[in-house]
Each structure stands twice: as structure tokens, then as C-alpha cells.
Design a protein around this motif. Structure first.
Motif, mmCIF file in Angstrom:
data_model
loop_
_atom_site.group_PDB
_atom_site.id
_atom_site.type_symbol
_atom_site.label_atom_id
_atom_site.label_comp_id
_atom_site.label_asym_id
_atom_site.label_seq_id
_atom_site.Cartn_x
_atom_site.Cartn_y
_atom_site.Cartn_z
ATOM 1 N N ASP A 169 0.969 -1.218 -0.007
ATOM 2 C CA ASP A 169 0.014 -0.116 0.064
ATOM 3 C C ASP A 169 0.697 1.170 0.020
ATOM 4 N N ALA A 172 2.160 1.740 -3.245
ATOM 5 C CA ALA A 172 0.965 2.321 -4.562
ATOM 6 C C ALA A 172 1.004 3.767 -4.115
ATOM 7 N N THR A 195 -5.418 5.293 -8.755
ATOM 8 C CA THR A 195 -5.943 4.812 -7.468
ATOM 9 C C THR A 195 -5.012 3.958 -6.848
ATOM 10 N N ALA A 196 -5.006 3.609 -5.442
ATOM 11 C CA ALA A 196 -4.183 2.577 -4.985
ATOM 12 C C ALA A 196 -4.610 1.152 -5.429
ATOM 13 N N GLU A 197 -6.039 1.256 -5.834
ATOM 14 C CA GLU A 197 -6.737 0.034 -6.240
ATOM 15 C C GLU A 197 -6.023 -0.470 -7.664
ATOM 16 N N ASP A 198 -6.045 0.770 -8.532
ATOM 17 C CA ASP A 198 -5.552 0.528 -9.899
ATOM 18 C C ASP A 198 -3.932 -0.017 -9.827
ATOM 19 N N LEU A 200 -2.654 -1.971 -7.065
ATOM 20 C CA LEU A 200 -2.617 -2.969 -6.514
ATOM 21 C C LEU A 200 -3.368 -4.210 -7.529
ATOM 22 N N THR A 201 -3.987 -3.873 -8.307
ATOM 23 C CA THR A 201 -4.742 -4.958 -8.969
ATOM 24 C C THR A 201 -3.915 -4.961 -10.387
ATOM 25 N N SER A 202 -2.893 -4.223 -10.802
ATOM 26 C CA SER A 202 -2.383 -4.296 -11.969
ATOM 27 C C SER A 202 -1.225 -5.458 -11.858
ATOM 28 N N HIS A 210 3.952 -4.305 -8.764
ATOM 29 C CA HIS A 210 3.116 -4.531 -9.861
ATOM 30 C C HIS A 210 3.484 -3.605 -11.110
#
Length: 404
Positions: A169, A172, A195-198, A200-202, A210
Motif C-alpha cells: 500500500d 502504491a 488509485t491505490a486499487e489500480d 494493486l490490481t495491475s 506491480h
């Protein structure tokens, strides 16, 4: 073409800065270099024919023209009799070229110098150069360990996790911050909020990093016009003076490990002392020492964020915080625009990508625009001192301290 002489010189002035928009167009690197140089010359109010010295960063991927980049760019701008030098230090090439040009001015050998870096890069991550070099530690890690750059960056990230409890996190969050900065930079290749989600899901490239933690390769060019103080005062076209206060281009000090060798006669140990500061610390130290300034004087920084975790390392190496405190600096918003010490207000390599001989010069361009108050929506208010930091292959490190 001879220097004019005049007043004694103390600092070298950055009188002009120019940079292309970075992207992936596949055009000859010379085009990017000429575009950046033309803008820098116009910014300084200088005609190309008045330039007495050209220093350029070498680009190894662009054939013989890249190996002799200064000559190639001088020809493209128009043969004028200027003297030249080409420098290579991987990602520090641009600062090595700047250091040569600065030294020539300080020596009184010229009044006006042009520094240029430009590159056209392949798709994907940068591969090791051809040829066997068993005495090159980077070649060894590529060939024997399979540790290409993303894997190498991942090892550094894992080290931060183990030593300082950094998290994915945190990494990210570096990307999120820099992407937000890059939105306001018209020269950046990537101008999109992330976003952080972008992140961490890459896709995972090399755990724990990532795809969005790692910078791309790019085409681009950057240039600077340097002058002595007397010449800068003469030219009405020069804007608010930005001074180069310190330039570091350092190599490691050895030994960097402690050896304990038993003495069979006395049963004592021979301890070989380590340097007081690590190699990475020494990069900023050398520039600070020249400048007569320190981390507490710095208002902003442009650092080498090939991977997000590396930016956190630089906070510590440049003395902005103690080891293990970089994550707190980031989490508290201190390194974002509006914080105490913005880092990579340009968007960094996260938004630009790597154009190897240009990127260290591009960092200086950003500091120059910030110190002049010309950075628009990404402006760091009240900025008076800035530092850049870079690291290249085979023990090349660079930093530049600039001030108003």
C-alpha cells in the motif's frame, strides 16, 4: 567563439531550459534533442552560433550516432565550430554532461554551454547491452542471477518491507502521488489519475511490485543552457537566475562490508571499517557539500523513481528523514505538493518513463521551472532550493543542487 572574460565567476547560471513532451513515437533521438535544445536556447535568449561548448549524454541504443551524441546534435543544429564532449553513465549520463559543461565554464574556457540528452527506447523493459562483461556487477546480476531491472527493484522493495515494515500500500501511494502531480505537467507521457486499487490490481511483474509500480521506457529529450554570471547579466533575454550550487557524480567507496579475519597467532580480529555513509547516501552528501547547503534547506526534490519503493529510499538517502521513516513522511502528505517537501512534482519517471540520457537533465529542468515560479498548477510555493538524484549502472550516482 572565445570567452569574454569579465567578472570573477562563482556560480554557473542555468539561463535556459527546454524539454520535449515524452512518449513513444520511435523517431530518431536527434529530433528530440534538437527540439529540446531549440527551446532551451530560445528560453535563454541565445543564438545557437553563440554556444561555445556542447555536452551531451550518450544513448547506446541508437547506433554510432548515439555514441557520439554531442557531435551528432551539433551537426543537426548546424556546424558552428563549438567544442564538444559526450558523456556516458547510464541513467546519470545527463548530469555527467552537465558537470563537464559547468566545469568548463568555471575554468573560464567558455561563457555559454549547451547540455543535451535525448533517447529513443525499445518497447518493454530495458534489456542488458550486448556482449560479455564478467567484471561488470550489473552484467553478472542480469546473466547469472536473472535479476533484470524489475527483479532488482523488487529486491529493494522486499528489503524495505523486511527492514521497515513497508507495505505494498505504501508503494502504491507513491504512484498515486506522482500520478496526481503529473496531471498538471503537459510534457508528461502519462497524465491520468491512478488509485491505490489500480496499482494493486495491475499485473505483478516481480513480487511485490506491480506493473504500475514500475516506470515505462520512453522517447524524449531535455536541454539546458548554462552561462557564467557575467554573461547572464549581459543578456536581457535571461529570466530569473537559477544557480547550480553543487553537482555530484560519485562512485562507491570500498570496502562496503566488514571483514573479520581471525589472526591465528593472537586470536584477534582485523576489522576493515565501513564508510561512514553508504554509497547511496554519499550521492546527496557530495552535492550538499559543494553547495554549502543541507537537507533542511531543500524545498523540493526530483528523484529517481524507476520503481515506487526506490523513491522511499531516496527520502532517507537525501537526508529528508531517518532510515525507516520514509513511509511516515509519505503517509503524512509531506512529499506531496502542498506538503513540507514535495518530491517529484513533475510526476517523476512514473509519469514520464525512462529516456536514459535525458532524464537527469529533465529533473534539472523541472527544478529550474519551479525555482523560477513557472510550473503552473504543480508549482511548489516559495521554492528556493531544489535537489535532483539519480543512480546508473555500474556504480554511477548523481545529484544536482540548485537555488535562486
Amino acid at each position: 567563439m572565445a570567452p569574454d572574460g569579465g567578472d570573477a565567476m562563482t556560480d554557473v547560471i542555468v539561463a535556459g531550459a527546454g524539454m520535449t513532451r515524452w512518449g513513444k513515437w520511435g523517431r530518431p533521438f536527434v529530433e528530440y534533442g534538437v527540439e529540446a535544445a531549440t527551446e532551451a536556447l530560445a528560453d535563454a535568449g541565445v543564438d545557437w552560433r553563440d554556444v561555445q561548448f556542447v555536452a551531451a549524454g550518450e544513448t547506446v541504443r541508437n547506433g554510432y550516432a548515439g555514441y557520439v551524441a554531442a557531435s551528432t546534435l551539433a551537426r543537426a543544429l548546424g556546424w558552428s565550430g563549438a567544442q564538444i564532449a559526450t558523456a556516458y553513465g547510464a541513467c546519470t549520463s545527463g548530469v555527467m554532461a552537465l558537470d563537464v559543461a559547468r566545469a568548463r565554464i568555471l575554468a573560464g574556457l567558455c561563457d555559454i554551454a549547451l547540455v543535451v540528452g535525448a533517447d529513443t527506447t525499445p518497447k518493454g523493459f530495458l534489456a542488458p547491452n550486448a556482449g560479455d562483461r564478467p567484471d561488470d556487477p550489473d552484467w553478472l546480476r542480469f546473466r547469472l542471477l536473472g535479476a533484470t531491472n524489475p527483479a532488482y527493484f523488487a529486491l529493494a522493495a522486499r528489503r524495505r518491507m523486511d527492514l521497515y515494515d513497508a507495505t505494498a500500500d505504501d508503494f502504491a501511494a507513491v504512484k498515486v502521488k506522482n500520478a496526481r502531480h503529473g496531471l498538471a505537467n503537459p510534457r508528461a507521457r502519462y497524465r491520468k489519475e491512478v488509485t491505490a486499487e489500480d496499482v494493486l490490481t495491475s499485473p505483478v511483474v516481480s513480487d511485490p511490485l506491480h506493473l504500475l509500480d514500475i516506470c515505462a521506457t520512453s522517447d524524449g529529450g531535455a536541454a539546458l543552457v548554462l552561462m557564467n554570471e557575467a554573461k547572464a547579466r549581459q543578456l536581457a533575454g535571461t529570466t530569473r537566475a537559477v544557480r547550480i550550487r553543487g553537482v555530484a557524480s560519485v562512485t562507491p567507496a570500498y570496502p562496503n562490508t566488514v571483514l573479520e579475519l581471525p589472526d591465528m597467532a593472537t586470536d584477534s580480529s582485523l576489522v576493515v571499517p565501513q564508510p561512514a555513509r553508504s554509497y547511496m547516501d554519499s550521492i546527496g552528501d557530495a552535492a550538499y557539500d559543494q553547495a554549502g547547503l543541507g537537507p533542511d534547506d531543500v524545498d523540493l526534490a526530483e528523484v529517481y523513481d524507476l520503481a515506487t519503493a526506490l523513491e522511499l529510499d531516496w527520502y532517507e538517502h537525501l537526508g529528508f528523514c531517518a532510515p525507516g521513516e520514509a513511509e511516515k513522511l509519505l503517509r503524512d502528505g509531506e512529499t506531496a505538493i502542498g506538503g513540507r517537501l514535495p518530491v517529484n512534482p513533475s510526476g517523476g519517471l512514473a509519469c514520464f518513463g525512462e529516456a536514459v540520457p535525458a532524464q537527469a537533465i529533465a529533473q534539472v529542468c523541472e527544478i529550474v521551472w519551479q525555482l523560477r515560479g513557472l510550473a503552473g498548477a504543480r508549482q511548489v510555493e516559495g521554492a528556493r532550493v531544489g535537489i535532483t538524484a539519480n543512480k546508473g549502472l555500474f556504480g554511477h550516482g548523481s545529484a544536482v543542487v540548485l537555488s535562486t
